[in-house]
Design an enzyme around this catalytic site. Structure first.
Site, PDB file in Angstrom:
ATOM      1  N   ASP A  58      14.761 -20.352 -17.378  1.00 39.79           N
ATOM      2  CA  ASP A  58      15.599 -21.179 -16.513  1.00 39.79           C
ATOM      3  C   ASP A  58      16.758 -20.409 -15.884  1.00 39.79           C
ATOM      4  O   ASP A  58      17.586 -20.995 -15.178  1.00 39.79           O
ATOM      5  CB  ASP A  58      16.114 -22.388 -17.287  1.00 39.79           C
ATOM      6  CG  ASP A  58      14.968 -23.326 -17.653  1.00 39.79           C
ATOM      7  OD1 ASP A  58      14.132 -23.595 -16.772  1.00 39.79           O
ATOM      8  OD2 ASP A  58      14.902 -23.762 -18.816  1.00 39.79           O
TER       9      ASP A  58
ATOM     10  N   ASP B 101       7.622 -25.726 -13.491  1.00 37.47           N
ATOM     11  CA  ASP B 101       9.044 -25.727 -13.133  1.00 37.47           C
ATOM     12  C   ASP B 101       9.504 -24.344 -12.664  1.00 37.47           C
ATOM     13  O   ASP B 101      10.426 -24.200 -11.868  1.00 37.47           O
ATOM     14  CB  ASP B 101       9.919 -26.118 -14.337  1.00 37.47           C
ATOM     15  CG  ASP B 101       9.332 -27.199 -15.218  1.00 37.47           C
ATOM     16  OD1 ASP B 101       8.092 -27.291 -15.310  1.00 37.47           O
ATOM     17  OD2 ASP B 101      10.095 -27.944 -15.838  1.00 37.47           O
TER      18      ASP B 101
HETATM   19  N1  GLY Z   1      11.645 -28.898 -17.859  1.00 32.00           N
HETATM   20  C1  GLY Z   1      12.595 -29.176 -16.865  1.00 32.00           C
HETATM   21  C2  GLY Z   1      12.452 -30.542 -16.353  1.00 32.00           C
HETATM   22  O1  GLY Z   1      12.731 -31.468 -17.092  1.00 32.00           O
HETATM   23  O2  GLY Z   1      12.050 -30.732 -15.235  1.00 32.00           O
END
Ligand code: GLY
Length: 376
Positions: free
Chosen positions: A92, A154
């Site tokens: 992230d 993601d």
């Molecule tokens: N995993 C990141 C989200 O909740 O989109």
């Protein structure tokens, strides 16, 4: 802006007003999800840490309100503890440092911010698995957990940090890694109908694909709407950064799936393939993220398609503004209601989510012709 879009200016003014009020309480904190109308503050190492400062930058950029800029800079400094500690970091990094350090560098030219963002890009690039050509998503957060082989949809939104790093440093290696990861997304994550897997598990030693997994969606073969939104936006960005048509056509395919599954009010269920009785539960954050991505996709598409995607992005944002906003409720800090963070884990369901708010404001900024947008 056309006359009929005065709602955009109203929505912007209300977002600014509410954020200024929230800023007085939240300060340089890291809101994630609201409980009882109040945003709970997360650790700076949590993946959502960039969205509040990112939203402050967007609103500062248009309003010139110095208090917003100074809080965004304070949040960015606080993230140094996470960057320096290293062990809390997973993929992230892109979400977190694009909306803080890249944003700051683009808007102010800060050399300190450039160095922070380059550090984050180096950590992100180091997560690349050469055999499987994917960026590893997570670290083993629980004893005995093995997730070296897992990549998630993601991560499409983390790739702009690598594209930015190549541009700013002149070194193409970062973009090579981003393109290799995105090719893996095209090959293994996107299904023929335009829906996507949340998680794909690879053999980390050989790179062979083992299985698709449900993750935050209802099931492995279902269609988690926020994951679909990450794919639309991330693929449009990959096209924006590379000019490769494969990314554009994949973004359009996923967008067409997303739009074909929207209910009457244009705000998605949390999973398009959840059983019908669970589909009344919406995810406003999937709506706002997809809408901002659709507006970028429109800007990159040919005439006919451009009109379709722009109108769709606008329709979603307008519906969010008119039917999902907490504008008249001073007891709720969130801008948008009815986000669903993680249904399978039972966490943060039917609440305001900071990333839903962020993409809503970003989408409005696109409709207003603003920018720059930090992912680009
Ligand atoms: N995993 C990141 C989200 O909740 O989109």
């Amino acid at each position: 802006m056309a006359k009929e879009q005065t709602w955009v200016n109203e929505a912007w003014a209300k977002s600014l007003d509410k954020t200024l009020r929230n800023a007085a309480r939240i300060g340089a904190g890291f809101p994630h999800a609201s409980k009882g109308g109040v945003y709970e503050l997360a650790e700076p190492s949590w993946w959502t840490a960039g969205f509040w400062p990112g939203m402050l930058w967007l609103l500062y950029n248009e309003s010139g309100r110095e208090e917003l800029r100074s809080l965004a800079e304070e949040c960015e400094s606080k993230l140094d503890s996470v960057l320096d500690a290293y062990v809390r970091l997973d993929h992230d990094l892109g979400f977190m440092w694009t909306l803080t350090s890249v944003a700051s560098y683009k808007l102010t030219g800060s050399e300190v911010s450039r160095v922070r963002a380059m550090k984050a890009a180096n950590y992100l690039a180091a997560r690349f698995n050469l055999k499987g050509r994917y960026i590893r998503a997570w670290n083993p957060w629980r004893d005995g957990e093995r997730n070296e082989g897992q990549a998630i949809i993601d991560c499409c939104m983390n790739m702009p940090l690598l594209f930015w790093a190549s541009r700013t440093s002149g070194d193409p290696r970062y973009a090579h890694i981003a393109e290799a990861h995105m090719e893996t997304v095209l090959r293994y994550f996107i299904r023929a109908d335009g829906s996507v897997y949340h998680i794909v598990n690879f053999d980390p030693a050989t790179g062979e694909m083992l299985e698709g997994m449900g993750g935050q969606g209802y099931a492995a073969e279902s269609a988690w709407s926020r994951g679909t939104a990450w794919a639309i936006y991330g693929l449009a960005l990959a096209y924006r950064h590379t000019g490769q048509l494969d990314y554009l056509s994949a973004a359009q395919r996923v967008a067409n799936f997303f739009l074909s599954r929207l209910p009457e009010d244009n705000v998605p269920a949390w999973d398009f393939r959840a059983p019908e009785e669970l589909r009344s539960l919406r995810d406003s954050s999937a709506g706002s993220c997809a809408a901002s991505g659709l507006l970028l996709l429109a800007a990159k598409s040919e005439d006919g398609d451009a009109g379709v995607y722009r109108a769709a992005g606008e329709r979603i944002l307008k519906s969010l503004y008119e039917a999902y906003g907490a504008w008249d409720n001073p007891a709720e800090e969130g801008l948008l209601l009815h986000g669903t963070s993680n249904y399978p884990q039972g966490t943060n369901i039917d609440v305001s989510l900071i990333y839903g708010d962020y993409y809503f404001v970003e989408g409005l900024a696109r409709l207003k012709g603003g920018g720059p947008f930090y992912w680009e």
